[in-house]
Structures are given as structure tokens and as C-alpha cells.
Motif scaffolding. Structure first.
Motif, PDB file in Angstrom:
ATOM      1  N   LEU A  93      29.846  43.468   4.057  1.00  0.00           N
ATOM      2  CA  LEU A  93      30.948  42.205   4.714  1.00  0.00           C
ATOM      3  C   LEU A  93      30.523  41.617   5.713  1.00  0.00           C
ATOM      4  CD1 LEU A  93      33.719  42.173   4.785  1.00  0.00           C
ATOM      5  CD2 LEU A  93      34.399  43.455   5.956  1.00  0.00           C
ATOM      6  N   LEU A 215      37.486  39.503   2.252  1.00  0.00           N
ATOM      7  CA  LEU A 215      36.106  39.314   2.043  1.00  0.00           C
ATOM      8  C   LEU A 215      36.023  40.502   1.981  1.00  0.00           C
ATOM      9  CD1 LEU A 215      35.047  36.948   4.694  1.00  0.00           C
ATOM     10  CD2 LEU A 215      34.811  36.755   2.095  1.00  0.00           C
ATOM     11  N   ALA A 216      36.132  41.852   2.325  1.00  0.00           N
ATOM     12  CA  ALA A 216      36.439  43.011   2.202  1.00  0.00           C
ATOM     13  C   ALA A 216      36.113  43.655   0.591  1.00  0.00           C
ATOM     14  CB  ALA A 216      37.658  43.907   3.103  1.00  0.00           C
ATOM     15  N   ALA A 219      33.307  42.363  -1.033  1.00  0.00           N
ATOM     16  CA  ALA A 219      32.080  43.299  -0.632  1.00  0.00           C
ATOM     17  C   ALA A 219      31.843  45.082  -1.585  1.00  0.00           C
ATOM     18  CB  ALA A 219      32.324  43.388   0.861  1.00  0.00           C
TER      19      ALA A 219
END
Ligand code: ADP
Length: 502
Positions: A93, A215-216, A219
Motif C-alpha cells: 500500500l 488503493l488498499a 494492494a
């Protein structure tokens, strides 16, 4: 696109930013979604005052879905992961934050107004580093083995140990001054300890938090581990605080709201850390290094246009250097370029909202009404939420200028006679977050640091947090500390295990 050089101006908005602004949605479980009510609210660009985007106005129903998603993730895939796997995902992340850094920086400056340089360095770079720092702790959580002296029944022996276990679902409620960075301060320790999160960002600045949750997922962090519900404080925020599925509240914001949240948390026995307001003093002794005066005002006071909770808005100067200090600090205040954050040459940018602009201007007007002397009197661009930097002298301790949190580019400079008086003036506040003393005398420093009633004391600097430096307040500035190893305990419960054997 990775982060551009911190001091480069933004010539065009990235296509990814424009696309994101079209339809930002809340992030619950695996997907972006609208509010159950179908309602939305506007986010404004402080540099122009124009509407920037509309985001879902989440309410109790959305909060409930988000908490359920976080509970399912906490009991499901997240709890099955090895600490090293959590660490790996957090590092991934951090990389994604950097890889999408320029997009995040532009979004932050657009919604918050701050300098693109601060967006790049603090909101993006420092947030990526924060995830890396906390990722390191994921594999280092430890309890203790304990000798105990239990004498019954005869013949039985005991050995005890403690386990550190994640508290569960964390409600993170963040302010608008450092939106992405504050989200990182809450989410990173939660993930490191194995908790899951529902984040309610400030209504003024929800955009980078939504992007962070996306984005988490990218990731590889399982769905439901990081959820973002956008909404108003007294609706979505209050519903989140009151939700029975929430185990811990991590709040940064005003003292007034913090008290409401603290009371609600106590009613339900939820854990709570409250990082609240401040009115930080900078105490400058006759023997200070005068070369530091410029940085003291520039970074200590006017950083982020004064919108930091430990901004040094009260400067106390010992009489021997008062004239010199006033000249330099006034010079700095006068020299600050006011303008949009997209050009890093501008050092004072718009404050976050029309409401906050009105608040800061009212504080300045009240100071003048109370009889303090404004030395600068600069003007601002006509459009946008600007407040010109101001410096006051002749300010008494009982004036609102000295006692109330302004959270804007306003500083008071006040003389004192001897060091004890300077420290007493510094401590004369209901707040106690940050403070600093400025001296080249080691003895003086050692004598006076313990006397300052503040959670953080800087010596010869001010307003500079670090991920490894515990941060939080005393008095009305809050309860608990963020950062460092100790912050993990906010997200962990201690389970004592007592083992009997023959
Ligand atoms: P400010 O007055 O500067 O906006 P607040 O402390 O009210 O500062 O806001 C900080 C955060 O707290 C924001 O995310 C806001 O939405 C949230 N908030 C405000 N009121 C409440 C509330 N009653 N319950 C929970 N969260 C709240």
C-alpha cells in the motif's frame, strides 16, 4: 504518475484526477457505492470557492453496512493472515501511495487548499512512510511471560503469559487539516495490529481518503478491512461512534467534538483516543540562536497556513531580544506570498472552507476590538477562502486571541522579563498539545522542559512530528498518544492467560 519534485508548480490537472472528481463514491467492502439515502453533498475548492465534486452523504444505514463489512473482515480473512502477510500488504500500500502520489497530491490541494509542496511531502510521502513504519511493527507485537504466586490447590504450579490481541473494528474520525496523513495515522496502526477500520473523513476533505481505500484494495488488503463512509459529522460521524460493532474510536478534531465523542465512547465502554485542539506557545529566551527566528515563524507558526493543532500561535520573547525577534517575525509574516496551493511559491494558501475563513477573520476582528495591535494588515485574493497572515502585539493573556484556538495564519508576539514568567505565560492555557523553548543554554533547557505542561515539547524547533515520536495532548488537548511503539497499545487488548500444571 509518481510524485513530482516537491517545489514544481502544477501546470495541468492529471486526467486521473479529473476522472475521479466526476463521481467519487464511498468505499464499503469490495466496492464504491452511493449513500443509501441517495443524498450527496458538495466538496469545494478553497482556492476558488467553486464546487469541486459531490460525494455521498452517508448516514446510519451506510455506517451499519460499513461496520458489518469491517466485522466480517475482522473475523474472516484478516484474522487468518500471518503478521508478515499484513506487513507485506501494508508495504505494498505504501508503494501504491507513492506510485499514485501526484494524483493524490493534486486531489489534496484541490480539496484542502494547501500548498502542493506540503501535499507531496506530508500528505503523500510522509503517509507512505507512516505505513512502512507501522508495517514494521506488525511482526513485533509481543506480550510477556509472568511468574505468579498462586498457592492453591496444593501441588499445582502456574505459569502465566499475556497475549496482545486486536481490539476489533476501529472507527477513525479525521479532521480536514491533513486529510490523507491523518487517515494514515489511524489506519496504519490499526492494520499493523490486525484491526479493521471504518473511516469517516471530514466533510470538507473526503476525497483522498476514498482514494486511499481504493488503493488498499488494489494492494491486496481484503475487502472490508478499510472502509470509508463519507458524510456529515453529526450524522455519519455520530452514527459511527454510537455503533455497537465499533470497539475503538480514534479521533482527531476539535475539543468540543472530542468531548461529545469521549462521553459517548464511555457510555458504551469503547476505547477512545482523542487528539484535540491546541494553542501552542513558543518561549524564546535571550540566549537563543537568532538565526532560527525565521524558521520558528515560517515552520512553527505559518506551516499549512496555521492549520495545525500544534501551530505556535503564541510567541513569548524575553525582553533582551524582543525588538530583534519582533522585527524578524514581522518581516517573515509580511513576506509570505498568499495564493493558490497549486503554485508552491505561495506560502499562505486558502483556509479550508468559507466557514473557517469566517472564523479566522472573526478572531482577527475580535483581537482588534479587544485592543490588540495588528501589524500587517495585508489583503487577499478576492475569490477563494483566503485569510492574510497577521501578527498582533499588545495582547493580554485574558484576550480571546491568546486563549482561543484560531487555526489560521495569526500569531501573537509578547515580551516577558525572566524565564519563570515566560514558562508561566506559556502554561496559562486550557490546552497542552505542543510547546517549544528556544535557548542555547543546556542548563536552562533541562530546567524548563519538565515545567511545560504539554504532550510534546520541542527545543529550538516547533511543529515537527515524527512517526516514532509519541504525539498527543494534556489538559483539554486530548487523551492518548499516537505514533511510536506505544500507539499500538491503543489498538490492542491485553489478554492474561494463566496455565495450571502439575
Ligand atoms: P471542525 O469544527 O473544525 O470541523 P470537528 O471536530 O467538528 O472540527 O470535526 C472533526 C471530525 O469530526 C470531522 O470528521 C467531523 O465530521 C467529525 N464530527 C463532527 N461532529 C461529530 C459528531 N457529533 N460525532 C462524530 N463525529 C463528528
Amino acid at each position: 504518475m509518481r510524485i513530482a519534485p516537491p517545489d514544481s508548480a502544477v501546470s495541468e490537472i492529471l486526467p486521473a484526477v479529473a476522472e475521479f472528481l466526476n463521481a467519487p463514491r464511498m468505499q464499503i467492502g469490495p466496492a464504491g457505492c452511493a449513500a443509501a439515502s441517495g443524498q450527496s453533498f458538495a466538496v469545494y475548492n478553497p482556492a476558488t470557492g467553486a464546487e469541486l465534486a459531490r460525494v455521498p452523504a452517508g448516514g446510519a444505514e451506510d455506517v451499519d453496512r460499513a461496520v458489518r463489512a469491517a466485522q466480517a473482515a475482522f473475523e474472516g480473512p484478516w484474522s487468518q493472515m500471518l503478521p508478515a502477510q499484513r506487513q507485506g500488504l501494508m508495504l505494498r500500500l505504501a508503494d501504491l501511495i507513492e506510485q499514485n502520489g501526484e494524483e493524490l497530491a493534486q486531489l489534496e490541494t484541490l480539496e484542502q487548499g494547501k500548498s502542493i509542496m506540503l501535499s507531496r511531502l506530508i500528505e503523500v510521502q510522509a503517509s507512505a512512510e507512516y505505513f512502512r513504519y507501522m508495517a514494521g511493527w506488525a511482526t513485533k507485537i509481543e506480550g510477556a511471560t509472568l511468574d505468579v504466586s498462586i498457592p492453591i490447590p496444593p501441588g499445582m504450579r502456574y505459569q502465566a503469559y499475556t497475549r496482545k490481541e486486536p481490539v476489533g473494528v476501529v472507527a477513525a474520525i479525521t479532521p480536514w487539516n491533513f486529510p490523507l496523513n491523518m487517515a494514515a495515522w489511524k489506519i496504519a496502526p490499526a492494520l499493523a495490529t490486525g484491526c479493521t477500520v471504518v473511516l469517516k473523513p471530514a466533510e470538507e476533505t473526503p476525497l483522498t481518503s476514498i482514494r486511499l481505500a481504493q488503493l488498499a484494495l488494489e494492494a491486496g488488503i481484503p475487502e472490508g478491512v478499510v472502509n470509508v463512509v463519507t458524510g456529515l459529522g453529526h450524522e455519519a460521524g455520530a452514527a459511527l461512534v454510537a455503533h455497537p460493532g465499533v470497539a475503538k474510536i480514534a479521533f482527531t478534531g476539535s475539543t468540543e467534538t472530542g468531548k461529545l465523542i469521549g462521553i459517548q465512547a464511555m457510555k458504551d465502554m469503547k476505547r477512545a483516543t482523542l487528539e484535540l485542539g491546541g494553542k501552542a506557545p513558543m518561549v524564546m529566551f535571550d540566549d537563543m540562536d537568532l538565526d532560527l527566528l525565521g524558521a520558528a515563524a515560517g515552520i512553527g507558526t505559518f506551516f499549512n497556513s496555521g492549520q495545525t493543532c500544534c501551530s505556535g500561535g503564541r510567541i513569548y520573547v524575553q525582553k533582551g531580544i524582543y525588538d530583534k525577534a519582533l522585527e524578524v517575525i514581522a518581516g517573515v509574516t509580511r513576506s509570505l506570498a498568499v495564493g493558490p496551493g497549486m503554485d508552491p511559491a505561495n506560502q499562505i494558501n486558502p483556509v479550508v472552507s468559507a466557514r473557517h475563513q469566517a472564523h479566522v477573520r472573526a478572531c482577527i476582528a475580535r483581537g482588534i476590538e479587544d485592543g490588540a495591535t495588528p501589524l500587517i494588515g495585508a489583503s487577499t485574493p478576492a475569490q477563494g477562502f483566503y485569510v492574510a497572515p497577521e501578527l498582533f502585539t499588545g495582547v493580554r493573556q485574558d484576550m480571546a486571541l491568546m486563549q482561543e484556538e484560531i487555526f489560521g495564519p495569526v500569531v501573537t508576539v509578547t515580551p516577558f522579563d525572566d524565564p519563570d514568567e515566560g514558562i508561566a505565560l506559556a502554561n496559562d492555557s486550557r490546552y497542552g498539545l505542543g510547546a517549544s523553548i528556544w535557548t542555547t543554554d543546556l542548563n536552562k533547557m533541562m530546567r524548563y522542559v519538565p515545567k511545560l505542561r504539554a504532550g510534546v515539547v520541542w527545543v529550538n524547533s516547533h511543529n515537527i512530528p515524527d512517526q516514532n515520536l509519541p504525539f498527543g495532548g494534556v489538559k483539554q488537548s486530548g487523551i492518548g498518544r499516537e505514533h511510536g511503539r506505544g500507539a499500538l497499545d491503543n489498538y490492542l487488548e491485553t489478554k492474561s492467560v494463566c496455565v495450571a500444571y502439575r
